[in-house]
Design a protein around this motif. Sequence first.
Motif, PDB file in Angstrom:
ATOM      1  N   LEU A 239      -0.704 -10.148   2.014  1.00 15.18           N
ATOM      2  CA  LEU A 239      -0.242 -10.637   3.306  1.00 15.18           C
ATOM      3  C   LEU A 239      -0.438 -12.135   3.505  1.00 15.18           C
ATOM      4  O   LEU A 239       0.360 -12.777   4.196  1.00 15.18           O
ATOM      5  CB  LEU A 239      -0.961  -9.892   4.435  1.00 15.18           C
ATOM      6  N   VAL A 240      -1.501 -12.705   2.927  1.00 16.32           N
ATOM      7  CA  VAL A 240      -1.837 -14.107   3.200  1.00 16.32           C
ATOM      8  C   VAL A 240      -1.348 -15.040   2.103  1.00 16.32           C
ATOM      9  O   VAL A 240      -0.729 -16.072   2.375  1.00 16.32           O
ATOM     10  CB  VAL A 240      -3.364 -14.259   3.383  1.00 16.32           C
ATOM     11  N   LEU A 241      -1.611 -14.706   0.851  1.00 11.79           N
ATOM     12  CA  LEU A 241      -1.293 -15.603  -0.262  1.00 11.79           C
ATOM     13  C   LEU A 241       0.173 -16.031  -0.306  1.00 11.79           C
ATOM     14  O   LEU A 241       0.467 -17.206  -0.570  1.00 11.79           O
ATOM     15  CB  LEU A 241      -1.693 -14.956  -1.589  1.00 11.79           C
ATOM     16  N   PRO A 242       1.138 -15.139  -0.033  1.00 15.60           N
ATOM     17  CA  PRO A 242       2.543 -15.572  -0.129  1.00 15.60           C
ATOM     18  C   PRO A 242       2.962 -16.599   0.912  1.00 15.60           C
ATOM     19  O   PRO A 242       3.969 -17.281   0.710  1.00 15.60           O
ATOM     20  CB  PRO A 242       3.325 -14.258   0.055  1.00 15.60           C
ATOM     21  N   ILE A 243       2.242 -16.731   2.029  1.00 18.10           N
ATOM     22  CA  ILE A 243       2.724 -17.605   3.103  1.00 18.10           C
ATOM     23  C   ILE A 243       1.793 -18.759   3.414  1.00 18.10           C
ATOM     24  O   ILE A 243       2.195 -19.710   4.096  1.00 18.10           O
ATOM     25  CB  ILE A 243       2.962 -16.797   4.403  1.00 18.10           C
ATOM     26  N   ALA A 244       0.547 -18.737   2.957  1.00 16.26           N
ATOM     27  CA  ALA A 244      -0.421 -19.776   3.322  1.00 16.26           C
ATOM     28  C   ALA A 244      -0.248 -20.999   2.429  1.00 16.26           C
ATOM     29  O   ALA A 244      -0.093 -20.871   1.211  1.00 16.26           O
ATOM     30  CB  ALA A 244      -1.845 -19.233   3.212  1.00 16.26           C
ATOM     31  N   PRO A 245      -0.293 -22.218   2.981  1.00 18.07           N
ATOM     32  CA  PRO A 245      -0.204 -23.434   2.161  1.00 18.07           C
ATOM     33  C   PRO A 245      -1.476 -23.643   1.350  1.00 18.07           C
ATOM     34  O   PRO A 245      -2.528 -23.059   1.639  1.00 18.07           O
ATOM     35  CB  PRO A 245      -0.017 -24.542   3.206  1.00 18.07           C
ATOM     36  N   ASP A 246      -1.403 -24.508   0.333  1.00 17.72           N
ATOM     37  CA  ASP A 246      -2.544 -24.729  -0.563  1.00 17.72           C
ATOM     38  C   ASP A 246      -3.767 -25.224   0.188  1.00 17.72           C
ATOM     39  O   ASP A 246      -4.897 -24.797  -0.076  1.00 17.72           O
ATOM     40  CB  ASP A 246      -2.157 -25.739  -1.651  1.00 17.72           C
ATOM     41  N   TRP A 247      -3.579 -26.162   1.147  1.00 12.02           N
ATOM     42  CA  TRP A 247      -4.736 -26.730   1.837  1.00 12.02           C
ATOM     43  C   TRP A 247      -5.470 -25.658   2.644  1.00 12.02           C
ATOM     44  O   TRP A 247      -6.705 -25.684   2.749  1.00 12.02           O
ATOM     45  CB  TRP A 247      -4.311 -27.886   2.738  1.00 12.02           C
ATOM     46  N   ALA A 248      -4.722 -24.718   3.199  1.00 10.15           N
ATOM     47  CA  ALA A 248      -5.363 -23.657   3.977  1.00 10.15           C
ATOM     48  C   ALA A 248      -6.164 -22.731   3.075  1.00 10.15           C
ATOM     49  O   ALA A 248      -7.304 -22.351   3.387  1.00 10.15           O
ATOM     50  CB  ALA A 248      -4.302 -22.864   4.744  1.00 10.15           C
ATOM     51  N   LEU A 249      -5.590 -22.370   1.917  1.00 16.88           N
ATOM     52  CA  LEU A 249      -6.300 -21.493   0.987  1.00 16.88           C
ATOM     53  C   LEU A 249      -7.566 -22.154   0.459  1.00 16.88           C
ATOM     54  O   LEU A 249      -8.611 -21.518   0.335  1.00 16.88           O
ATOM     55  CB  LEU A 249      -5.373 -21.115  -0.171  1.00 16.88           C
ATOM     56  N   GLN A 250      -7.479 -23.447   0.153  1.00 14.98           N
ATOM     57  CA  GLN A 250      -8.654 -24.131  -0.387  1.00 14.98           C
ATOM     58  C   GLN A 250      -9.738 -24.309   0.671  1.00 14.98           C
ATOM     59  O   GLN A 250     -10.932 -24.289   0.355  1.00 14.98           O
ATOM     60  CB  GLN A 250      -8.222 -25.471  -0.977  1.00 14.98           C
ATOM     61  N   SER A 251      -9.350 -24.445   1.927  1.00 18.56           N
ATOM     62  CA  SER A 251     -10.349 -24.495   2.999  1.00 18.56           C
ATOM     63  C   SER A 251     -11.066 -23.155   3.129  1.00 18.56           C
ATOM     64  O   SER A 251     -12.288 -23.093   3.306  1.00 18.56           O
ATOM     65  CB  SER A 251      -9.668 -24.857   4.323  1.00 18.56           C
ATOM     66  N   ILE A 252     -10.303 -22.086   3.026  1.00 15.13           N
ATOM     67  CA  ILE A 252     -10.906 -20.755   3.094  1.00 15.13           C
ATOM     68  C   ILE A 252     -11.810 -20.522   1.893  1.00 15.13           C
ATOM     69  O   ILE A 252     -12.858 -19.864   2.003  1.00 15.13           O
ATOM     70  CB  ILE A 252      -9.804 -19.678   3.164  1.00 15.13           C
ATOM     71  N   ALA A 253     -11.425 -21.068   0.726  1.00 14.01           N
ATOM     72  CA  ALA A 253     -12.257 -20.916  -0.464  1.00 14.01           C
ATOM     73  C   ALA A 253     -13.637 -21.545  -0.252  1.00 14.01           C
ATOM     74  O   ALA A 253     -14.651 -21.005  -0.714  1.00 14.01           O
ATOM     75  CB  ALA A 253     -11.558 -21.548  -1.666  1.00 14.01           C
ATOM     76  N   ILE A 254     -13.681 -22.668   0.444  1.00 14.58           N
ATOM     77  CA  ILE A 254     -14.976 -23.311   0.717  1.00 14.58           C
ATOM     78  C   ILE A 254     -15.833 -22.425   1.618  1.00 14.58           C
ATOM     79  O   ILE A 254     -17.045 -22.259   1.399  1.00 14.58           O
ATOM     80  CB  ILE A 254     -14.759 -24.702   1.351  1.00 14.58           C
ATOM     81  N   ILE A 255     -15.211 -21.816   2.633  1.00  8.34           N
ATOM     82  CA  ILE A 255     -15.947 -20.897   3.509  1.00  8.34           C
ATOM     83  C   ILE A 255     -16.508 -19.723   2.702  1.00  8.34           C
ATOM     84  O   ILE A 255     -17.666 -19.318   2.869  1.00  8.34           O
ATOM     85  CB  ILE A 255     -15.034 -20.392   4.636  1.00  8.34           C
ATOM     86  N   SER A 256     -15.691 -19.181   1.801  1.00 12.76           N
ATOM     87  CA  SER A 256     -16.144 -18.063   0.972  1.00 12.76           C
ATOM     88  C   SER A 256     -17.264 -18.496   0.041  1.00 12.76           C
ATOM     89  O   SER A 256     -18.207 -17.728  -0.212  1.00 12.76           O
ATOM     90  CB  SER A 256     -14.968 -17.508   0.161  1.00 12.76           C
ATOM     91  N   LEU A 257     -17.176 -19.719  -0.479  1.00 12.60           N
ATOM     92  CA  LEU A 257     -18.223 -20.220  -1.364  1.00 12.60           C
ATOM     93  C   LEU A 257     -19.543 -20.373  -0.618  1.00 12.60           C
ATOM     94  O   LEU A 257     -20.616 -20.030  -1.142  1.00 12.60           O
ATOM     95  CB  LEU A 257     -17.785 -21.558  -1.955  1.00 12.60           C
ATOM     96  N   ILE A 258     -19.490 -20.854   0.600  1.00 10.67           N
ATOM     97  CA  ILE A 258     -20.701 -20.959   1.427  1.00 10.67           C
ATOM     98  C   ILE A 258     -21.279 -19.573   1.684  1.00 10.67           C
ATOM     99  O   ILE A 258     -22.500 -19.364   1.613  1.00 10.67           O
ATOM    100  CB  ILE A 258     -20.378 -21.677   2.751  1.00 10.67           C
ATOM    101  N   THR A 259     -20.402 -18.596   1.966  1.00 14.05           N
ATOM    102  CA  THR A 259     -20.865 -17.225   2.189  1.00 14.05           C
ATOM    103  C   THR A 259     -21.539 -16.668   0.949  1.00 14.05           C
ATOM    104  O   THR A 259     -22.549 -15.964   1.045  1.00 14.05           O
ATOM    105  CB  THR A 259     -19.682 -16.329   2.591  1.00 14.05           C
ATOM    106  N   ALA A 260     -20.986 -16.957  -0.238  1.00 14.47           N
ATOM    107  CA  ALA A 260     -21.567 -16.451  -1.481  1.00 14.47           C
ATOM    108  C   ALA A 260     -22.998 -16.947  -1.666  1.00 14.47           C
ATOM    109  O   ALA A 260     -23.900 -16.176  -2.024  1.00 14.47           O
ATOM    110  CB  ALA A 260     -20.701 -16.862  -2.665  1.00 14.47           C
ATOM    111  N   VAL A 261     -23.219 -18.231  -1.412  1.00 14.58           N
ATOM    112  CA  VAL A 261     -24.572 -18.785  -1.569  1.00 14.58           C
ATOM    113  C   VAL A 261     -25.493 -18.269  -0.475  1.00 14.58           C
ATOM    114  O   VAL A 261     -26.657 -17.902  -0.729  1.00 14.58           O
ATOM    115  CB  VAL A 261     -24.516 -20.326  -1.560  1.00 14.58           C
ATOM    116  N   TYR A 262     -24.998 -18.218   0.757  1.00 16.83           N
ATOM    117  CA  TYR A 262     -25.801 -17.719   1.880  1.00 16.83           C
ATOM    118  C   TYR A 262     -26.233 -16.271   1.655  1.00 16.83           C
ATOM    119  O   TYR A 262     -27.414 -15.920   1.813  1.00 16.83           O
ATOM    120  CB  TYR A 262     -24.995 -17.833   3.171  1.00 16.83           C
TER     121      TYR A 262
END
Length: 481
Positions: A239-262
């Motif tokens: 649902l998300v990957l086909p429509i989200a721009p690269d900058w939005a996906l990479q911002s979400i990746a940072i949030i997920s990375l913070i969650t992984a360490v937390y």
Amino acid sequence: MAELHFPWIEVAIVIPLLGALVVHFVQDVERARRITIGFCVLSLGCALAEWADFISLGKFEAHDHWDLLARIFGRETFLVDELNAPLMPLGALIYLVTVLATVRTKAERFSFSSKLLSESLLLATLSCRASWLLVFLLVAATIPPWLEMHRRRRCTRVYVLHMSVFSLLLIAGWGCRSWAGGSQGATLTAGALLTAASLLRSGVAPMHCWMTDLFEKVTLGTALLYVTPLTGAYAIMRLVLPIAPDWALQSIAIISLITAVYAAGMSLVQREARRFFCYLFLSNASLVLVGLELATPIGLTGALCVWLSVGIALTGFGLTLRCVEARIGRVSLANYHGLFEQMPLLAGFFLLTGLASIGFPATVGFVGLELLVEGVVDVYPLIGSAVVVAAALNGIAIMFAYFRIFTGRRHLSIVSLRISRPERIAVLMLSALILGGGIVPQPGVKSRHHAAVELNKKRLATMLPATDPLQNQEHTEHSSD
């Protein structure tokens, strides 16, 4: 589009649904368990046959042989491609080993008919391509855990609040995508709503408290079946990957990375085994999201590999904790239990599955985590090492839990605590997959890499204007490098 030679997908979905109806009228718990195992085996067999049939076609995607819903609604509903082809057997396997490892002390509180219904919903979700039906299935899957909480007279407020928000965001997001036209503003709004829904379902911080609440208030088997298939990640891919721009996906990746360490840090300080496992799972699941949201071939390949390894390894790790709980009750990590002499096979499996989840060499997670680290470092050179930090913290937490549960003193018991035959079968099945995937990783990695490249091509074809074929070709060639 290619067509499967037999309607494996629909049969795999219908079998557990019929099983739920049969088991519902069976009063004897042990007989209900045996019948449930039979239906789970049949469903897994159909899922494996679907995978083999799809591989024999040599195509990127194919639709079911019958696809009865397509005949009703006029479009393909159940499709298999290189993304979900191995996910259906994985989902069916998770249900089979969980039911196999259910001992009599747990069977009274473990609704087999509800689990078969949940399996049918999961397999339908993992094979569904009709977006509104996928939204409906994702929402419907939230109901069985609530029913168990309600039946056990536990407070459902936290779970209901989060899953209600998830459902509303999901429906509003896809409604905006479907009804507001293809304007850029509507697409961004839909992407934001769908992303928030998917991250909430995946338990990304700070929207993760529902998951710890779930592990506290339902049986551990129910919690495992609800979270380990990573349906939140599947929603992101569809649902998300086909429509989200690269900058939005990479911002979400940072949030997920913070969650992984937390979450990895939180797993170090837990004094209760269920909460420890919950945070360990959140950390690993967030690493999968990091790779998925990078939208690069290497990162996406690593994420798809880690997706499978996390599903196998953490299912086995959670089942080990569940087997220990069935013998001594809720496990506290504040004290040493010294259970190694009583259950040496479970101790070895605990260590194997735990190390596999952090990518230990010669296990199924090793190559996938290496690819994921490389993909993250390519995009975020300065903070990509956080993946390594999260894996290291998870490894320390796993060894801490191992020593607390299985060493430190001698555990004396007047009854045998050794593993039963059905539990041994489940352990051996998962151990074979963990070690086999680590010793011979090439077929799985090749399949995941091809899926990543094709998914990137499809995404670029959706994102780029159709009137600019030269730019489309340049981006496609770049994604294949």
